[in-house]
Scaffold this motif. Structure first.
Motif, PDB file in Angstrom:
ATOM      1  N   ILE A 157       0.837  -1.178  -0.093  1.00  0.00           N
ATOM      2  CA  ILE A 157      -0.099  -0.012   0.171  1.00  0.00           C
ATOM      3  C   ILE A 157       0.858   1.408   0.104  1.00  0.00           C
ATOM      4  O   ILE A 157       0.413   2.264  -0.550  1.00  0.00           O
ATOM      5  CB  ILE A 157      -0.905  -0.044   1.288  1.00  0.00           C
ATOM      6  CG1 ILE A 157      -1.863  -1.085   1.323  1.00  0.00           C
ATOM      7  CG2 ILE A 157      -1.812   1.369   1.447  1.00  0.00           C
ATOM      8  CD1 ILE A 157      -2.794  -1.220   0.093  1.00  0.00           C
ATOM      9  N   VAL A 158       1.817   1.382   0.675  1.00  0.00           N
ATOM     10  CA  VAL A 158       2.789   2.259   0.888  1.00  0.00           C
ATOM     11  C   VAL A 158       3.590   2.417  -0.608  1.00  0.00           C
ATOM     12  O   VAL A 158       3.591   3.673  -0.925  1.00  0.00           O
ATOM     13  CB  VAL A 158       3.848   2.433   2.107  1.00  0.00           C
ATOM     14  CG1 VAL A 158       4.829   3.335   1.976  1.00  0.00           C
ATOM     15  CG2 VAL A 158       3.385   2.062   3.336  1.00  0.00           C
ATOM     16  N   LYS A 159       3.628   1.519  -1.045  1.00  0.00           N
ATOM     17  CA  LYS A 159       4.365   1.494  -2.502  1.00  0.00           C
ATOM     18  C   LYS A 159       3.537   1.950  -3.660  1.00  0.00           C
ATOM     19  O   LYS A 159       3.920   3.009  -4.352  1.00  0.00           O
ATOM     20  CB  LYS A 159       4.757   0.181  -3.021  1.00  0.00           C
ATOM     21  CG  LYS A 159       5.505   0.272  -4.346  1.00  0.00           C
ATOM     22  CD  LYS A 159       6.022  -1.094  -4.761  1.00  0.00           C
ATOM     23  CE  LYS A 159       6.403  -1.118  -6.255  1.00  0.00           C
ATOM     24  NZ  LYS A 159       6.950  -2.537  -6.644  1.00  0.00           N
ATOM     25  N   LYS A 160       2.197   2.010  -3.288  1.00  0.00           N
ATOM     26  CA  LYS A 160       1.031   2.494  -4.163  1.00  0.00           C
ATOM     27  C   LYS A 160       0.983   3.979  -3.906  1.00  0.00           C
ATOM     28  O   LYS A 160       0.955   4.881  -4.714  1.00  0.00           O
ATOM     29  CB  LYS A 160      -0.282   1.725  -4.156  1.00  0.00           C
ATOM     30  CG  LYS A 160      -0.342   0.604  -4.755  1.00  0.00           C
ATOM     31  CD  LYS A 160      -1.709  -0.269  -4.744  1.00  0.00           C
ATOM     32  CE  LYS A 160      -1.697  -1.440  -5.182  1.00  0.00           C
ATOM     33  NZ  LYS A 160      -2.877  -2.225  -4.997  1.00  0.00           N
ATOM     34  N   PHE A 161       1.215   4.274  -2.738  1.00  0.00           N
ATOM     35  CA  PHE A 161       1.081   5.719  -2.315  1.00  0.00           C
ATOM     36  C   PHE A 161       2.121   6.447  -2.789  1.00  0.00           C
ATOM     37  O   PHE A 161       2.019   7.464  -3.495  1.00  0.00           O
ATOM     38  CB  PHE A 161       1.186   6.040  -0.918  1.00  0.00           C
ATOM     39  CG  PHE A 161      -0.054   5.945   0.012  1.00  0.00           C
ATOM     40  CD1 PHE A 161      -1.373   5.928  -0.666  1.00  0.00           C
ATOM     41  CD2 PHE A 161      -0.154   5.053   1.246  1.00  0.00           C
ATOM     42  CE1 PHE A 161      -2.551   5.452   0.156  1.00  0.00           C
ATOM     43  CE2 PHE A 161      -1.318   4.700   1.731  1.00  0.00           C
ATOM     44  CZ  PHE A 161      -2.474   5.150   1.264  1.00  0.00           C
ATOM     45  N   ASP A 162       3.471   5.821  -2.881  1.00  0.00           N
ATOM     46  CA  ASP A 162       4.499   6.296  -3.517  1.00  0.00           C
ATOM     47  C   ASP A 162       4.219   6.758  -5.048  1.00  0.00           C
ATOM     48  O   ASP A 162       5.010   7.830  -5.306  1.00  0.00           O
ATOM     49  CB  ASP A 162       5.975   5.689  -3.022  1.00  0.00           C
ATOM     50  CG  ASP A 162       6.116   5.705  -1.603  1.00  0.00           C
ATOM     51  OD1 ASP A 162       5.736   6.621  -0.949  1.00  0.00           O
ATOM     52  OD2 ASP A 162       6.979   4.820  -1.113  1.00  0.00           O
ATOM     53  N   GLU A 163       3.897   5.574  -5.499  1.00  0.00           N
ATOM     54  CA  GLU A 163       3.759   5.845  -7.099  1.00  0.00           C
ATOM     55  C   GLU A 163       2.919   6.979  -7.437  1.00  0.00           C
ATOM     56  O   GLU A 163       3.438   7.538  -8.561  1.00  0.00           O
ATOM     57  CB  GLU A 163       3.215   4.396  -7.578  1.00  0.00           C
ATOM     58  CG  GLU A 163       4.170   3.316  -7.663  1.00  0.00           C
ATOM     59  CD  GLU A 163       3.585   2.012  -7.899  1.00  0.00           C
ATOM     60  OE1 GLU A 163       2.612   1.807  -8.298  1.00  0.00           O
ATOM     61  OE2 GLU A 163       4.568   0.942  -8.033  1.00  0.00           O
ATOM     62  N   LYS A 164       1.636   6.859  -6.619  1.00  0.00           N
ATOM     63  CA  LYS A 164       0.819   7.900  -7.048  1.00  0.00           C
ATOM     64  C   LYS A 164       1.218   9.492  -6.870  1.00  0.00           C
ATOM     65  O   LYS A 164       0.965  10.308  -7.414  1.00  0.00           O
ATOM     66  CB  LYS A 164      -0.535   7.753  -6.420  1.00  0.00           C
ATOM     67  CG  LYS A 164      -1.284   6.429  -6.735  1.00  0.00           C
ATOM     68  CD  LYS A 164      -2.561   6.456  -6.125  1.00  0.00           C
ATOM     69  CE  LYS A 164      -3.464   5.111  -6.823  1.00  0.00           C
ATOM     70  NZ  LYS A 164      -4.788   4.985  -6.108  1.00  0.00           N
TER      71      LYS A 164
END
Length: 84
Positions: free
Chosen positions: A12-19
């Motif tokens: 989830i943190v990775k998705k936040f970072d990508e966005k």
């Protein structure tokens, strides 16, 4: 004010970072904006629900008043016919 959230799933943190990266924002700014927007949208949704409720009540009252006016018109017409 600071807010600390622990034990977030790494994916989830990775998705936040990508966005955040796609928007040229830091994770901090992205999450801050997301939380603020979420809160504002909830407030707007609550106000909208209150408005819809009030609108429905007003609509019901208008129908009631309309029915009463029709009845009053019928009674008035009968009274006028009786006077002739």
């Amino acid at each position: 004010m600071d807010l600390i959230i622990r034990n977030i799933n790494p994916s989830i943190v990775k998705k936040f970072d990508e966005k955040a990266k796609n928007l040229n924002l830091s994770r901090q700014v992205y999450l801050k904006n997301m939380l603020e927007n979420h809160t504002i949208m909830n407030d707007i949704n609550e106000r909208e629900m209150e408005f819809k409720h009030t609108l429905n009540k007003n609509t019901e009252m208008l129908f009631f008043v309309g029915e009463q006016m029709e009845k009053n018109t019928e009674i008035l017409q009968q009274l006028l016919e009786d006077d002739l």
